[in-house]
Design a protein around this motif. Structure first.
Motif, short mmCIF file in Angstrom:
data_model
loop_
_atom_site.label_atom_id
_atom_site.label_comp_id
_atom_site.label_asym_id
_atom_site.label_seq_id
_atom_site.Cartn_x
_atom_site.Cartn_y
_atom_site.Cartn_z
N MET A 1 0.84 -1.21 0.00
CA MET A 1 0.00 0.00 0.00
C MET A 1 0.87 1.25 0.00
O MET A 1 1.77 1.38 0.81
N ASP A 2 0.57 2.15 -0.89
CA ASP A 2 1.36 3.38 -0.97
C ASP A 2 0.92 4.37 0.10
O ASP A 2 1.73 4.92 0.84
N ALA A 3 -0.40 4.58 0.18
CA ALA A 3 -0.92 5.55 1.15
C ALA A 3 -0.80 4.98 2.56
O ALA A 3 -1.08 3.82 2.80
N LYS A 4 -0.36 5.82 3.48
CA LYS A 4 -0.24 5.38 4.87
C LYS A 4 -1.62 5.30 5.52
O LYS A 4 -2.43 6.20 5.36
N ARG A 5 -1.83 4.22 6.24
CA ARG A 5 -3.10 4.08 6.96
C ARG A 5 -2.91 4.50 8.41
O ARG A 5 -1.85 4.28 9.01
N HIS A 6 -3.94 5.11 8.96
CA HIS A 6 -3.94 5.49 10.38
C HIS A 6 -5.18 4.88 11.02
O HIS A 6 -6.28 5.42 10.91
N ILE A 7 -4.98 3.72 11.66
CA ILE A 7 -6.09 2.99 12.28
C ILE A 7 -5.99 3.13 13.80
O ILE A 7 -4.94 2.87 14.39
N VAL A 8 -7.08 3.54 14.41
CA VAL A 8 -7.13 3.70 15.87
C VAL A 8 -8.05 2.64 16.45
O VAL A 8 -9.15 2.42 15.94
N HIS A 9 -7.58 1.97 17.49
CA HIS A 9 -8.42 1.02 18.23
C HIS A 9 -8.69 1.62 19.61
O HIS A 9 -7.75 2.02 20.31
#
Length: 394
Positions: A1-9
């Motif tokens: 994946m090129d775009a950075k993901r920002h996942i919050v739990h």
């Protein structure tokens, strides 16, 4: 994946206990167990003070009290928990564009792409502070590139903390942790890995994928990806489906109460099993009755969030008594469970005993492996439960 993901739990710490402490501050700092009676009940939730003694959820209450004799046992209040969960959900709903409510006290939030406008970590911190300020409940969160690492970061941040695992740091964060910290890795899988001298996730990271596939089959790929922090699973928004229902039309009109009740038991079992498989609970129960002249009546009642037949079946029988004019034969009967929301069976643990929980787990496992209604209550068997085809309503 090129775009950075920002996942919050996000996870509300010791949720049931925290809610009870809001109503009774004298419980703060004490070992608290939310659960059934010491006789045959089980622990639904417990405070960190109790966990220090080895107490954990789903443990028999009597065993918990042996480990922590001074613990205060509280039966629990359904309404308080569902109301607190609604409050937190509303705050999250108002602040973020995309979130998934995975249980009554747990959420995933996708802040990917937000960095053009906001600092994702700063936004997550503000959200956490807003929940604490407005609900008075302690809450922890983890932020990472995927759901698995975010959840594991939350577990490391607890109690009442926050942790950001930056992009590229996933493997380094995971390496020192015990393999048992990986979500979804069962006890038997861990024991098998221990036999190969694999105890830390760092040990797992050094193992060849081919070896894991040879030992665990398809599960090997799952283990490999989790150990390397690889998780591209998406945030699934809150489901739009709000009800689940089934109905049955009789070949000839029925006026016998036992037959009607047996039909209702079977239908309720089938719907409750579906809810548990989908990790959902319902808070509204309804019955539909159609008489020979096609006159149709419905009766409904609010219930505590549940997916358990032993709570739903008495409610359905009670609605039948209210809705049915005994002098009139019935042509069609139906059951609907509504106001669905994500939530696991855990919310009912404090009402149950060990035998009942094991029974549900066994029934669900058998029906999952061999098909719905392979096993059911005797009442459901009397009327040939396999004839029903529940339909789902959006």
């Amino acid at each position: 994946m090129d775009a950075k993901r920002h996942i919050v739990h996000i996870d509300l710490d010791s949720f049931f206990v925290s809610v009870e402490r809001k109503f009774n501050p004298s419980l703060i700092g004490k070992a608290v167990i939310i659960g059934g009676s010491a006789d045959r009940g089980v622990v639904a939730s417990c405070s960190y003070e109790a966990r220090k003694f080895g107490v954990h959820s789903a443990m028999p209450t009597r065993q918990a009290l042996k480990l922590c004799p001074h613990a205060i046992v509280i039966h629990g209040t359904h309404g308080r928990y569902s109301e607190a969960s609604r409050e937190v959900t509303q705050i999250i709903h108002n602040m973020v564009p995309l979130y998934q409510k995975s249980s009554v006290d747990e959420f995933y939030i996708d802040l990917s792409g937000m960095e053009r406008f906001h600092d994702p970590f700063k936004l997550a911190c503000e959200l956490r502070q807003k929940v604490i300020r407005e609900t008075g409940l302690p809450i922890s969160f983890g932020m990472a590139s995927g759901k698995t690492v975010a959840k594991m970061a939350t577990n490391q941040a607890k109690p009442n903390g926050q942790l950001w695992i930056q992009h590229g740091q996933e493997k380094a964060f995971l390496a020192p942790l015990n393999i048992g910290k990986i979500p979804g890795l069962g006890e038997s899988t861990c024991q098998k890995l221990y036999q190969y001298g694999i105890e830390k996730i760092g040990d797992l990271q050094r193992v060849n994928l081919k070896f894991l596939e040879a030992v665990f089959g398809k599960m090997g790929t799952y283990i490999y990806n989790k150990a390397h922090g690889i998780d591209d699973s998406e945030i699934i928004p809150h489901s739009d489906r709000k009800s689940i229902s089934t109905e049955h039309t009789f070949e000839s009109d029925v006026n016998d109460k036992r037959t009607l009740e047996n039909i209702l038991v079977s239908m309720t079992e089938e719907l409750a099993g579906k809810l548990r498989r989908e990790n959902k609970v319902a808070s509204c129960l309804a019955i539909k009755i159609r008489y020979a002249n096609f006159e149709t009546h419905t009766q409904q009642t609010k219930i505590a969030l549940t997916a358990a037949e032993h709570i739903l079946i008495p409610g359905i029988k009670n609605l039948l008594n209210k809705a049915w004019n005994r002098h009139r034969p019935i042509r069609l009967i139906g059951v609907r469970l509504s106001n669905l929301c994500p939530g696991s069976y855990q919310i009912n643990l404090f009402e149950d005993n060990e035998e009942r929980i094991r029974l549900y787990q066994a029934m669900d496992n058998i029906n999952f492996r061999f098909g719905d209604k392979t096993i059911c209550r005797a009442a459901g068997m009397e009327i040939g439960a396999r004839t029903f085809n529940p339909f789902l309503k959006g």
